[in-house]
Structure formats: C-alpha cells, structure tokens
Design an enzyme around this catalytic site. Sequence first.
Site, PDB file in Angstrom:
ATOM      1  N   GLU A 199      -7.109  25.456  -0.933  1.00 59.02           N
ATOM      2  CA  GLU A 199      -8.359  25.406   0.104  1.00 59.02           C
ATOM      3  C   GLU A 199      -8.640  26.680   0.571  1.00 59.02           C
ATOM      4  O   GLU A 199      -9.742  27.167   0.688  1.00 59.02           O
ATOM      5  CB  GLU A 199      -8.429  24.140   0.785  1.00 59.02           C
ATOM      6  CG  GLU A 199      -8.443  22.967   0.323  1.00 59.02           C
ATOM      7  CD  GLU A 199      -9.573  22.553  -0.550  1.00 59.02           C
ATOM      8  OE1 GLU A 199     -10.702  23.555  -0.150  1.00 59.02           O
ATOM      9  OE2 GLU A 199      -9.729  21.676  -1.485  1.00 59.02           O
ATOM     10  N   TYR A 234     -12.974  21.379   7.746  1.00 50.97           N
ATOM     11  CA  TYR A 234     -12.955  21.188   6.463  1.00 50.97           C
ATOM     12  C   TYR A 234     -11.640  20.884   5.734  1.00 50.97           C
ATOM     13  O   TYR A 234     -10.954  19.903   4.817  1.00 50.97           O
ATOM     14  CB  TYR A 234     -13.842  22.137   5.574  1.00 50.97           C
ATOM     15  CG  TYR A 234     -13.632  22.128   4.292  1.00 50.97           C
ATOM     16  CD1 TYR A 234     -14.026  21.110   3.308  1.00 50.97           C
ATOM     17  CD2 TYR A 234     -12.885  23.084   3.466  1.00 50.97           C
ATOM     18  CE1 TYR A 234     -13.772  20.812   2.070  1.00 50.97           C
ATOM     19  CE2 TYR A 234     -12.472  22.990   2.107  1.00 50.97           C
ATOM     20  CZ  TYR A 234     -13.083  21.795   1.498  1.00 50.97           C
ATOM     21  OH  TYR A 234     -12.800  21.690   0.148  1.00 50.97           O
ATOM     22  N   ASP A 251     -17.925  20.684   3.315  1.00 44.03           N
ATOM     23  CA  ASP A 251     -17.884  22.310   3.033  1.00 44.03           C
ATOM     24  C   ASP A 251     -19.316  22.327   2.622  1.00 44.03           C
ATOM     25  O   ASP A 251     -20.107  21.331   2.573  1.00 44.03           O
ATOM     26  CB  ASP A 251     -16.824  22.971   1.953  1.00 44.03           C
ATOM     27  CG  ASP A 251     -17.051  22.184   0.740  1.00 44.03           C
ATOM     28  OD1 ASP A 251     -17.673  21.063   0.493  1.00 44.03           O
ATOM     29  OD2 ASP A 251     -16.301  22.793  -0.139  1.00 44.03           O
TER      30      ASP A 251
END
Length: 369
Positions: free
Chosen positions: A42, A125, A143
Amino acid sequence: MIEWSSTTIKAFQTTLLDWYDKAGRDLPWRHDHEPYHIWVSEIMLQQTQVQTVIPYYERFMAWFPTVTALAQAPEERLLKAWEGLGYYSRVRNMQRCARQLLADYDGQWPQTAAELSDLIGIGPYTAGAIASIAFNEPVPAVDGNAYRVFSRLLEIDADITKPGTREIFEQAISRIMSTDRPGDFNQAIMDLGASYMTARQPDTAHSPVKAFNQAYLDGKELDYPVRTKKPRPQPVDYVAVVTKMGPDWLMTQRGSKGMLANLWTVPLIKLTDLDVTTDDSAADLISAVRQYFKQEYQLILTATTLAVRPVTHTFTHQKWTIQLLQGQVEPAELAFFAGERVSPTDLATLPMPKVQAKIWDRYRQADPE
C-alpha cells in the site's frame, strides 16, 4: 447524495464480490493476509501504478522479508531498494514505523484501524486497508479509487480536496460495505476503480456494477469526483554538470532534509545561483558554472555543452528543467565538495532519484561511450 435501501446494498455487495471472486487481480501481496505485505504494497502504491510496483515489491521482500529486517536495514540500501519510486520520505517513514513496531509493540501489528493510525506514516487509508484485509475489520479504505467509485455510484458532490470530505465518504461506504468480507470489498473497489471506473476513460457500459452507477445512468459520470484543481508546479531551472575526475564520476549527495534527501546526483546547480538566465549564451553559462565550481568546490572545471534537449521532471510542487553540461575537473582534494569520486563499477550501488536516471539517459544520447 443517493441513499440506497438495504435491498440495494445487499444486491450491490453480492454483485461486487461475485465479480471480484472471478476477476480480481492476482497480485503478489494478495497471496496471504500478512499485514507486513499489505502495508509495504500500500505504501508503494501511493503515487505509483500497480505494474510498476510489482517488481519493486518482490525485490523489497527479498531484501527485507520481515519488519525486523526493515528496521535494521542501512539507509543506503533502503534508498537503493526504493530507487525510482520517488517520494523517498515514504520509505524512511516505513523504517521508522518498523522500529516503532519493534520498540513499542514487540513486533506485533495492532489489529484495528484506530490503533494502526498511531503508527508512523500510516494514515487513514492505509490503516483501513491493513485492518480490513489482514484483520477483517469492517472499515473503509478511502483512497482515490474509493472517492471515484462511490462519488459516481451515489452522486456525492463533496469536493474531495477538502479535509472534511473523507468523513462523508467513510460514513457512506460504512453503510454499504460487507461486514463479512470487508477486505475483499475494499480490494474489489480498488480493482473496480482501476478497470471499469477509471478517471478519464471509464468503461461503465461493461462494468459489473453499471446498474448501481447513478452518475452513469444520469449521463454525467465524468463530473465526478468533484475536486478543486491543483495549482500548477512552479518552474525551476537547473544545470546538471556530468563531471569526471580522471576515470571516475563526480557525484554529489543531497542534504539530509528537503527534496531527494540523501540521494546521489551529478552536480545540480540552480540557474538562479549562477546569475545567468535561460536567454544567456552557452559561453556565459559555462563561464558561470566554472566560476561556481571554483568558488563553491575549490575545483578547476573544464566544461562543454551537450547537443541534447534539456531534461524535464515534474514533482508535486515544482517542474525542473535541466540543461546538461559535460565537464572534467583536475584531480584535487574534495574538502569543499558535498560528494565523492565514484568509480564506474561503484556507480550502480548509489541510491539515485528518477531525475538522475533521466540525466544519464540524456547524457548517453550525446556520449554513448
């Protein structure tokens, strides 16, 4: 904003997850639910496309397979692993976070988004992604994909550049997301935003959730998400002096703070520091650069122009235009030079930013040897 009934919500969940089960992307960080793997992927995926990230992710895991390995990594190797991904503060914060996990959490990951948000460099997020995928917490991961998908599905007209808008989306998504499979739900939204519901050329006519896309049904899909335009990056002019001292390259290491911190480049000088402009002649530029090397570095430089186009590179707030010179300096002590002589064989070991890769490519166009 459209409000869905419980029947519509259930139908959407079923449609989305059935599609994800059949068509979800096979990505290396989806092969398990290890929070370390999810976290690394991520962070890498911020500002970077999936296909670009995959080889970086695989190399990163080979070099730093655990939180402990990451925490103990030398910074130079860490930056080398990240070379080309940009935004190097991300990987520095990752190492700080890894050390925080070892020091404060005995190497164990917190299991809720609220607790994960206390870790260095982990925002809402990323916390939502880790908590939902690794620990099955029903929390949204909001996001750019989620903004785009849900603003179109529900015609949410809140400006996504405003700080309070995230909470609007989190509340809306929380009412809709699957509580049984929250991680898959969030990943399905990521895949939907990367395929049928892209920013500029969506293919909603073939989307599995076409019937739920209110903006598409109303013929105004490209009006969403609503966002204030970002200011244009400010132009900054540089000259790059691709310099040798004998057989070696002269490379500078940037300072520990600011843009491209601790990364290595050829000498890069702002045009404003040379008292010349882009309208001045090549001879004037060379004269100013030679004077700069003498005053700042105590080095005697011989320089020539290169018959190549300037390099351009855009950062978030700046757009660099870089003229290239080729130089040779007489052997001397480097007491005033923020860098080193680097042999051709050692050059590849230095962590360099993407803009330096562009400089090398442009330099080789003029001097392929």
